[in-house]
Scaffold this active site. Structure first.
Site, short mmCIF file in Angstrom:
data_model
loop_
_atom_site.label_atom_id
_atom_site.label_comp_id
_atom_site.label_asym_id
_atom_site.label_seq_id
_atom_site.Cartn_x
_atom_site.Cartn_y
_atom_site.Cartn_z
N GLY A 16 0.84 -1.20 0.00
CA GLY A 16 0.00 0.00 0.00
C GLY A 16 0.87 1.24 0.00
O GLY A 16 0.97 1.95 -1.00
N ARG A 17 1.54 1.47 1.13
CA ARG A 17 2.44 2.61 1.26
C ARG A 17 3.49 2.65 0.15
O ARG A 17 3.80 3.71 -0.39
CB ARG A 17 3.15 2.51 2.62
CG ARG A 17 4.14 3.61 2.91
CD ARG A 17 5.12 3.19 4.02
NE ARG A 17 4.45 2.52 5.12
CZ ARG A 17 4.06 3.12 6.24
NH1 ARG A 17 4.26 4.42 6.38
NH2 ARG A 17 3.47 2.44 7.20
N TYR A 39 3.34 8.34 15.31
CA TYR A 39 4.46 7.41 15.18
C TYR A 39 5.83 8.07 15.27
O TYR A 39 6.85 7.39 15.11
CB TYR A 39 4.42 6.69 13.82
CG TYR A 39 3.09 6.13 13.41
CD1 TYR A 39 2.34 5.35 14.28
CD2 TYR A 39 2.58 6.37 12.14
CE1 TYR A 39 1.11 4.83 13.89
CE2 TYR A 39 1.36 5.85 11.74
CZ TYR A 39 0.63 5.08 12.63
OH TYR A 39 -0.57 4.57 12.24
N CYS A 75 -4.46 23.42 17.80
CA CYS A 75 -4.29 23.74 19.22
C CYS A 75 -3.78 22.53 19.99
O CYS A 75 -4.43 22.03 20.92
CB CYS A 75 -5.61 24.25 19.79
SG CYS A 75 -6.17 25.78 19.03
#
Length: 444
Positions: free
Chosen positions: A303-304, A344, A371
């Site tokens: 995928g990545r 991560y 924020c």
């Protein structure tokens, strides 16, 4: 949209290795991807924005098909999915790996053959299962004992559904604890060590409406070494031999998942795909020969490694703040469009875009507009000392697990996805607007 400026010759200081292969330098500090100026994209479509190089996506699909000519390659849709991405995968001969009814329905309504789709998920909802059966999904990966009875009941006594079992062979691998998915102390799969996988397999084989086609494992993500895959494969073949001996069933498929690591910054390691393909195939043949098994068809799920390097994120600098020895460069996006650094500790290499700077570089931290103190996009990176509000920053390797994990935090709105290819740009996913937030809020 097209560009008219001629590309410059790369210098020794311009390491564009993590960028799409089509990336070229333009005069005045510009970059083009897919033949389109990134500065022009920012001006035309505003920022923040994602740029996705169609040619890079297709090229990476072809690289996988060439490296694994005898395997089934499934694109892991959770990395990034859109109707265009579905079409590209279909045209390049890949299958799809989806994790929800939403991903599945988008793919099928975009014209993807459901029989070439695999449904995953550690906790499939009734809607997930019902949608998979209604649309005729190719295989469902069973992730827990309770799913066996649920799927069998949904199929009905006269129905039929192909399934696989997600096994935890106990190989720890991956770039971060939160993306290591093959140890017994996490939520995915059925353990090989405690007998859970064997018990589930026996139960599935007793269900006549469920056809067990193979085993599945996914040992983690962002893995850059081949050895963990080989260890996992040997253990999976051992389980297949046990199934043959105990039940007289030879399974025709072995899915080794994905998790193939890529480089996010110059000099970082990436998984050697050619080496992985060669050694996986050799190990599969040898392990099956030793066990007296017919070699099953290999399945992999990148995928990545397909979407990630094809994407570039564009941001506009809003403020530059000097706090003691620290320099904070705040941009118009942040953790709502890229939560990976906060989740991560992911590291990126942003680059000033659209002008040459002769200023000495300073160490800076690129932060978002949200924020949260943890809203950091790139910590301790070198940027020109004269960076100022209005400057453009481009961040490569932004095609995976960014927009797909984006949120509505602070109601900023998720960025658009702009595809570039052969000198033209087009919108794949439009920008989320305040009207979108308003229309979902139906209360009084």
């Amino acid at each position: 949209m097209t560009i008219s400026a001629l590309p410059e010759i790369l210098t020794g200081t311009d390491d564009l290795s993590p960028w799409p292969a089509s990336t070229t330098l333009l005069p005045h500090g510009g970059l083009a991807v897919g033949g389109v100026s990134l500065t022009e994209i920012a001006e035309r479509f505003d920022t923040p924005a994602y740029v996705l190089d169609e040619g890079e996506v297709r090229g990476r699909c072809r690289t996988y098909r060439e490296a694994f000519p005898d395997a089934e390659v499934l694109y892991a849709a959770k990395a990034f999915l859109s109707r265009a991405m579905v079409r590209w995968m279909q045209e390049e001969g890949l299958g799809l790996d989806v994790c929800s009814a939403g991903e599945l329905e988008l793919a099928v309504t975009a014209g993807f053959p459901p029989e070439r789709i695999v449904l995953h998920g550690n906790a499939k909802s009734p809607r997930d299962i019902a949608t998979a059966l209604r649309l005729g999904v190719g295989r469902i990966v069973i992730d827990s004992p309770s799913e066996i009875a649920r799927i069998a009941a949904a199929v009905g006594p006269h129905g039929h559904q192909k399934v696989m079992v997600r096994v935890v062979p106990g190989v720890s691998a991956g770039g971060h604890d939160k993306i290591r998915t093959d140890t017994d102390d996490q939520k995915f799969g059925l353990s090989l060590a405690d007998g859970g996988a064997r018990h589930a397999i026996a139960k599935i084989l007793s269900q006549p409406q469920l056809e067990l086609t193979g085993l599945h494992c996914h040992i983690g993500s962002q893995i850059t070494e081949v050895k963990p895959y080989l260890t996992a494969l040997r253990r999976m073949v051992g389980l297949m031999a046990h199934i043959r001996d105990a039940h007289g069933t030879a399974l025709p498929e072995l899915d080794m998942g994905g998790g193939h690591g890529i480089a996010y910054r110059p000099g970082e390691p990436a998984l050697d795909l050619t080496l992985l393909a060669r050694q996986l195939r050799t190990e599969l043949i040898e392990s099956c020969a030793a066990a007296g098994l017919t070699v099953p068809r290999l399945v992999i799920e990148p995928g990545r490694a397909i979407a990630g390097p094809a994407g570039v994120a564009l941001y506009r600098v809003l403020t530059v703040k000097h706090t003691g020895e620290r320099v904070f460069v705040a941009v118009d996006g942040g953790m709502s469009d890229n939560p990976r650094p906060a989740l991560y500790g992911a590291r990126y290499a942003p680059r000033l875009l659209g002008r040459h700077s002769t200023a000495e570089c300073r160490t800076a931290t690129v932060v978002g507009r949200h924020c949260e103190a943890g809203d950091i996009l790139a910590a301790d990176v070198d940027l020109p000392g004269d960076i100022h509000p209005g400057d453009l920053l481009a961040v490569p390797v932004a095609g995976a697990y960014q927009l797909s994990m984006a949120s509505g935090y602070n109601m900023v709105g998720r960025p658009p996805v702009i595809a570039v290819h052969e000198g033209a740009a087009r919108v794949l996913v439009r920008r989320e607007t305040l009207d979108d937030f308003r229309n979902r809020d139906v209360g009084e």
